[in-house]
Design a protein around this motif. Structure first.
Motif, PDB file in Angstrom:
ATOM      1  N   VAL A  37       0.825  -1.205   0.000  1.00 53.63           N
ATOM      2  CA  VAL A  37       0.000   0.000   0.000  1.00 53.63           C
ATOM      3  C   VAL A  37       0.856   1.251   0.000  1.00 53.63           C
ATOM      4  N   SER A  38       0.222   2.351  -0.335  1.00 46.49           N
ATOM      5  CA  SER A  38       0.784   3.688  -0.163  1.00 46.49           C
ATOM      6  C   SER A  38      -0.428   4.606  -0.020  1.00 46.49           C
ATOM      7  N   VAL A  39      -0.913   4.759   1.213  1.00 45.57           N
ATOM      8  CA  VAL A  39      -2.139   5.519   1.466  1.00 45.57           C
ATOM      9  C   VAL A  39      -2.003   6.353   2.728  1.00 45.57           C
ATOM     10  N   VAL A  59       2.991   3.005   4.152  1.00 42.67           N
ATOM     11  CA  VAL A  59       3.731   2.693   2.928  1.00 42.67           C
ATOM     12  C   VAL A  59       4.395   1.331   3.050  1.00 42.67           C
ATOM     13  N   THR A  60       4.381   0.588   1.956  1.00 40.79           N
ATOM     14  CA  THR A  60       5.201  -0.623   1.867  1.00 40.79           C
ATOM     15  C   THR A  60       6.539  -0.202   1.273  1.00 40.79           C
ATOM     16  N   THR A  61       7.627  -0.437   2.006  1.00 43.45           N
ATOM     17  CA  THR A  61       8.956  -0.028   1.553  1.00 43.45           C
ATOM     18  C   THR A  61       9.480  -0.980   0.480  1.00 43.45           C
ATOM     19  N   ASN A  94     -11.902   1.710   7.336  1.00 44.53           N
ATOM     20  CA  ASN A  94     -11.882   2.976   6.597  1.00 44.53           C
ATOM     21  C   ASN A  94     -10.611   3.787   6.800  1.00 44.53           C
ATOM     22  N   SER A  95      -9.468   3.116   6.800  1.00 48.32           N
ATOM     23  CA  SER A  95      -8.155   3.762   6.926  1.00 48.32           C
ATOM     24  C   SER A  95      -7.958   4.478   8.259  1.00 48.32           C
ATOM     25  N   ASN A  96      -8.628   4.024   9.298  1.00 50.34           N
ATOM     26  CA  ASN A  96      -8.479   4.571  10.650  1.00 50.34           C
ATOM     27  C   ASN A  96      -7.781   3.561  11.544  1.00 50.34           C
ATOM     28  N   PHE A  97      -6.805   4.043  12.291  1.00 52.60           N
ATOM     29  CA  PHE A  97      -6.094   3.216  13.256  1.00 52.60           C
ATOM     30  C   PHE A  97      -6.244   3.843  14.637  1.00 52.60           C
TER      31      PHE A  97
END
Length: 128
Positions: A37-39, A59-61, A94-97
């Motif tokens: 991902v990159s979000v 991000v995935t490095t 929903n992209s919340n942590f």
């Protein structure tokens, strides 16, 4: 938003000397199982999910590690992490942590609102 909604268990990360935890937070490998991902995502305190939030980039490095990067340094400035702290994170959809931060003593670290920079403070610094 993360490409597809997944059910992730909470994870725990200790702030270790050998990792540059002030620049990025590396997820445990078993947590994401090869997700790429990159979000932008939101970080919110678990004990106050409708309070202050931080936007960070997940991000995935190139090495295949999943990390919080861009924006993480701002989070660290606002919520100072120290060597030996424990950071518990849970994906809330929903992209919340949601997170809880524990100090070396095992107690939850309280959020110091006096450390937060206002957008107007940042603008004033930029104009100087």
């Amino acid at each position: 938003m993360v490409h597809h909604e997944v059910q992730w268990s909470p994870f725990l990360v200790y702030m270790k000397e050998e990792e540059d935890f002030k620049q990025k937070l590396k997820f445990p490998v078993n947590f994401f199982d090869g997700l790429t991902v990159s979000v932008n995502v939101l970080l919110r305190r678990n004990s106050c999910p409708y309070g202050r939030c931080w936007i960070v980039k997940m991000v995935t490095t190139e090495e295949g590690d999943l990390t919080f990067q861009d924006g993480w340094d701002t989070f660290v400035e606002d919520y100072p992490l120290e060597l030996g702290d424990a950071f518990v994170v849970q994906y809330d959809g929903n992209s919340n942590f949601l997170f809880t931060l524990f100090g070396k003593d095992g107690c939850e670290k309280k959020y110091d609102t006096s450390r937060i920079r206002n957008a107007s403070d940042t603008e004033s610094e930029d104009e100087s």
